[in-house]
Design an enzyme around this catalytic site. Structure first.
Site, PDB file in Angstrom:
ATOM      1  N   ASP A  54       0.892  19.301   4.159  1.00 31.75           N
ATOM      2  CA  ASP A  54       1.472  19.126   5.575  1.00 31.75           C
ATOM      3  C   ASP A  54       0.233  18.643   6.235  1.00 31.75           C
ATOM      4  O   ASP A  54      -0.777  19.182   6.614  1.00 31.75           O
ATOM      5  CB  ASP A  54       1.807  20.539   6.230  1.00 31.75           C
ATOM      6  CG  ASP A  54       2.455  20.420   7.530  1.00 31.75           C
ATOM      7  OD1 ASP A  54       2.128  19.389   8.216  1.00 31.75           O
ATOM      8  OD2 ASP A  54       2.627  21.501   8.079  1.00 31.75           O
ATOM      9  N   TYR A 142       7.869  10.919  21.475  1.00 32.52           N
ATOM     10  CA  TYR A 142       7.543  10.260  20.307  1.00 32.52           C
ATOM     11  C   TYR A 142       6.915   8.982  20.483  1.00 32.52           C
ATOM     12  O   TYR A 142       5.802   8.451  19.930  1.00 32.52           O
ATOM     13  CB  TYR A 142       8.939   9.971  19.678  1.00 32.52           C
ATOM     14  CG  TYR A 142       8.924   8.855  18.437  1.00 32.52           C
ATOM     15  CD1 TYR A 142       8.334   9.410  17.200  1.00 32.52           C
ATOM     16  CD2 TYR A 142       9.160   7.679  18.516  1.00 32.52           C
ATOM     17  CE1 TYR A 142       8.158   8.361  16.226  1.00 32.52           C
ATOM     18  CE2 TYR A 142       9.136   6.756  17.347  1.00 32.52           C
ATOM     19  CZ  TYR A 142       8.845   7.374  16.078  1.00 32.52           C
ATOM     20  OH  TYR A 142       8.835   6.574  15.218  1.00 32.52           O
ATOM     21  N   GLY A 143       7.378   8.002  21.631  1.00 30.63           N
ATOM     22  CA  GLY A 143       6.878   6.734  21.757  1.00 30.63           C
ATOM     23  C   GLY A 143       5.484   6.950  22.430  1.00 30.63           C
ATOM     24  O   GLY A 143       4.479   6.018  21.951  1.00 30.63           O
ATOM     25  N   ALA A 144       5.119   7.920  23.142  1.00 27.71           N
ATOM     26  CA  ALA A 144       3.996   8.089  23.692  1.00 27.71           C
ATOM     27  C   ALA A 144       2.818   8.452  22.550  1.00 27.71           C
ATOM     28  O   ALA A 144       1.640   8.078  22.602  1.00 27.71           O
ATOM     29  CB  ALA A 144       3.900   9.453  24.586  1.00 27.71           C
ATOM     30  N   ALA A 145       3.363   9.336  21.596  1.00 25.49           N
ATOM     31  CA  ALA A 145       2.542   9.556  20.410  1.00 25.49           C
ATOM     32  C   ALA A 145       2.204   8.233  19.824  1.00 25.49           C
ATOM     33  O   ALA A 145       1.247   8.004  19.024  1.00 25.49           O
ATOM     34  CB  ALA A 145       3.076  10.556  19.550  1.00 25.49           C
ATOM     35  N   LYS A 146       3.045   7.548  19.467  1.00 23.89           N
ATOM     36  CA  LYS A 146       2.930   6.125  18.755  1.00 23.89           C
ATOM     37  C   LYS A 146       1.998   5.248  19.522  1.00 23.89           C
ATOM     38  O   LYS A 146       1.307   4.273  18.784  1.00 23.89           O
ATOM     39  CB  LYS A 146       4.137   5.537  18.277  1.00 23.89           C
ATOM     40  CG  LYS A 146       5.185   6.214  17.278  1.00 23.89           C
ATOM     41  CD  LYS A 146       4.050   6.205  16.062  1.00 23.89           C
ATOM     42  CE  LYS A 146       5.268   6.881  14.809  1.00 23.89           C
ATOM     43  NZ  LYS A 146       4.386   6.942  13.543  1.00 23.89           N
TER      44      LYS A 146
END
Length: 238
Positions: A54, A142-146
């Site tokens: 993990d 999700y987009g912010a993390a990418k």
């Protein structure tokens, strides 16, 4: 000399396609995943080494690094959409859990994995992280993390490139052949996403795998610190 390649999240979708492509070189490929059965099945089918890990767990990531003597290519492919909070979770607590899961799965997996193997890279090595068109628009947590992944990659490149290690992000558009959308993909949504492209087709996992292999090739040694968009023109840069 046969290259050693580590692919996190290598048991399905883009990660599996990347692992298969490098294994065909042939390279010594190690794939990781959280599910023992999926790791075993992938390792057997591709003829690679599988390790249950993990990538959000520092102890497991450190143990993985201890199994490697050297490394030529790291592909950070672990990631995905965050799970839904259990019913009855207070709204702000659910929002916090969603954002924490997005950052852990899509940013910290790459940060921890890279840091754990950094000392093992050979001159001419490559770090390749899988980003997303979601970083450019409508991406939510999700987009912010990418987007953060791309920012981190730029600083990582400045750190590692002087020692001969390139660092790049492949920002994938809509890609079929993955379980990313789970049950959320409809025919209408599929057609809309394809219509956004210039070449009027969805991406494939092989499109991304081919770019990963190029970025790890001798012809890409002067490409580092970049985010390369592989999306058929759905998002363009200038």
């Amino acid at each position: 000399m046969t290259r050693t390649v580590l692919v996190t999240g290598g048991t399905s979708g883009i990660g599996r396609a990347v692992a298969a492509r490098f294994a065909a070189e042939p390279a010594e490929v190690v794939v990781t995943g959280r599910t023992p059965a999926a790791v075993k099945e992938t390792a057997g089918e591709l003829g690679v080494r599988g390790v249950v890990c993990d990538a959000t767990d520092p102890a497991q990531v450190a143990s993985l690094a201890d199994t490697l003597d050297r490394l030529d290519v790291l592909v950070n492919a672990a990631g995905g959409l965050p799970p839904q909070a259990p019913g009855g979770t207070p709204p702000l607590a659910a929002l916090l859990a969603q954002w924490e899961a997005s950052m852990a799965q899509n940013l910290l997996t790459a940060v921890l994995s890279t840091a754990s193997v950094q000392a093992l890279f050979t001159d001419g090595g490559s770090v390749i992280s899988i980003g997303s068109i979601g970083a450019e628009r409508r991406g939510g947590s999700y987009g912010a993390a990418k987007a953060a992944l791309a920012a981190w990659n730029a600083s990582l490149s400045a750190e590692l490139a002087p020692s001969g290690v390139t660092c790049n992000v492949i920002s994938a558009g809509y890609v079929t052949g993955t379980n990313f959308f789970q049950d959320g993909m409809t025919d209408t949504r599929h057609r809309a996403l394809v219509e956004e492209t210039h070449n009027k087709r969805p991406g494939t996992v092989d499109d991304i795998a081919a770019m990963a292999c190029f970025l790890a090739s001798p012809g890409a040694r002067h490409i580092t610190g970049q985010t390369l968009h592989v999306n058929g023109g759905a998002h363009t840069t200038r």
